[in-house]
Design a protein around this motif. Structure first.
Motif, mmCIF file in Angstrom:
data_model
loop_
_atom_site.group_PDB
_atom_site.id
_atom_site.type_symbol
_atom_site.label_atom_id
_atom_site.label_comp_id
_atom_site.label_asym_id
_atom_site.label_seq_id
_atom_site.Cartn_x
_atom_site.Cartn_y
_atom_site.Cartn_z
ATOM 1 N N LYS A 76 63.387 -42.879 74.279
ATOM 2 C CA LYS A 76 62.922 -44.182 74.751
ATOM 3 C C LYS A 76 63.929 -45.288 74.429
ATOM 4 N N GLU A 77 64.601 -45.192 73.296
ATOM 5 C CA GLU A 77 65.566 -46.231 72.919
ATOM 6 C C GLU A 77 66.746 -46.257 73.881
ATOM 7 N N ARG A 78 67.217 -45.094 74.276
ATOM 8 C CA ARG A 78 68.356 -45.013 75.185
ATOM 9 C C ARG A 78 67.918 -45.038 76.644
ATOM 10 N N GLY A 79 66.617 -44.856 76.872
ATOM 11 C CA GLY A 79 66.124 -44.802 78.241
ATOM 12 C C GLY A 79 66.515 -43.522 78.947
ATOM 13 N N GLY A 80 66.516 -42.407 78.191
ATOM 14 C CA GLY A 80 66.964 -41.152 78.771
ATOM 15 C C GLY A 80 65.895 -40.079 78.755
ATOM 16 N N ILE A 81 65.999 -39.137 79.698
ATOM 17 C CA ILE A 81 65.166 -37.945 79.680
ATOM 18 C C ILE A 81 66.081 -36.727 79.753
ATOM 19 N N ARG A 82 65.619 -35.644 79.168
ATOM 20 C CA ARG A 82 66.382 -34.396 79.172
ATOM 21 C C ARG A 82 65.650 -33.356 80.010
ATOM 22 N N LEU A 83 66.350 -32.760 80.935
ATOM 23 C CA LEU A 83 65.818 -31.668 81.742
ATOM 24 C C LEU A 83 66.579 -30.400 81.379
ATOM 25 N N VAL A 84 65.858 -29.344 81.092
ATOM 26 C CA VAL A 84 66.470 -28.035 80.854
ATOM 27 C C VAL A 84 65.916 -27.094 81.904
ATOM 28 N N GLY A 132 60.296 -18.096 78.090
ATOM 29 C CA GLY A 132 61.359 -18.296 79.078
ATOM 30 C C GLY A 132 61.594 -19.766 79.348
ATOM 31 N N ILE A 133 61.585 -20.134 80.632
ATOM 32 C CA ILE A 133 61.842 -21.532 80.997
ATOM 33 C C ILE A 133 60.613 -22.407 80.735
ATOM 34 N N GLY A 134 59.547 -21.818 80.192
ATOM 35 C CA GLY A 134 58.410 -22.596 79.693
ATOM 36 C C GLY A 134 58.631 -23.112 78.285
#
Length: 266
Positions: free
Chosen positions: A62-70, A117-119
């Motif tokens: 939230k501080e950087r305004g980023g989300i991570r997708l894997v 897995g990807i879950g």
């Protein structure tokens, strides 16, 4: 609330396991609003691929305004995403769907966070947000990923199906088998289950929860088209009649992807 398309900038991307990529995106609005278990619809820049690809949110900053997708490369769309670099831009819709009920694991309660897995990626943010005791059971087949992130916020237990991988990890306490084999062998106990992964795994976890009288919340994996509940392409069978369709169906993208285990038929 209706979602609008957002243009996001890629901050970084790396391959963290074979054909599994980690991408950080600058998107303040989604980072502020997202809760564990939600997903985003990611649009290809190639105009020949019209439908978005749904990808669960692994982490938020939230501080950087980023989300991570894997995500795993599974077709032409995700193969296109894997070719992006820092500074590239793409369109997102989100956050979408309903996330995990965090209030069910407050102080004094223990949760199983089970990913297969990807879950596994959604369990990273979930492990950071719960206030109770966290036990993460991660099921892998051929290669590990995200273990450092999962271990940082709870007790991490590994189950592996690949015999060669198990031989390399057995000294560290990994279990050869599936996630439920791991729970039973380690004699683990909890008050509530949060799980995400392939349907056969979720079906077994639902049965385990029923046998043991446990609360259980499942995040279903399914192919989607619109991602907002309009096309009915991602329905699952529900225990009750759905108010939208008037049949025993629920839209995974809209009513889910997280359901109480008793709501759905697997």
């Amino acid at each position: 609330m209706e979602k609008s398309m957002l243009r996001a900038t890629i901050l970084s991307q790396e391959e963290i396991a074979h054909q599994i990529y980690s991408m950080w995106l600058q998107t303040d609005e989604i980072a502020r609003a997202a809760v564990p278990g939600q997903f985003v619809s990611v649009y290809c820049n190639d105009s020949g691929r019209m439908l978005p690809r749904p990808i669960s949110i692994c982490e938020t900053d939230k501080e950087r305004g980023g989300i991570r997708l894997v995500y795993r490369v599974a077709g032409k769309g995700t193969a296109e995403f894997a070719g992006y670099q820092a500074g590239d831009r793409l369109d997102l819709l989100g956050p979408l769907g309903n996330g995990f009920p965090l209030e069910r694991c407050q102080e004094g309660r223990t949760a199983f966070l089970i990913g297969g897995g990807i879950g596994i990626p959604p369990m990273v943010e979930l492990s950071k947000r719960l206030k109770g005791q966290v036990q993460v059971i991660a099921g892998y087949r051929d290669e590990l990923f995200l273990t450092d992130e999962l271990a940082a916020n709870g007790e991490l237990y590994l189950s592996v199906e690949n015999g060669d991988l198990f031989k390399n990890l057995s000294a560290g306490g990994a279990v050869h088998g599936n996630v439920l084999d791991c729970i039973r062998e380690k004699q683990l106990a909890a008050d509530v289950i949060y799980a995400c992964g392939p349907t056969p795994m979720l079906r077994a976890i639902k049965a385990y929860a029923q046998e043991n009288g446990m609360e259980c919340y499942l995040s279903l994996e399914q192919r989607m088209a619109c991602g907002i509940g309009a096309c009915l392409a991602c329905v699952c069978e529900s225990a009750d009649v759905d108010a939208h369709s008037q049949v025993k169906n629920k839209r995974i993208c809209k009513e889910g992807p997280v359901f109480a285990a008793e709501e759905v038929v697997l």
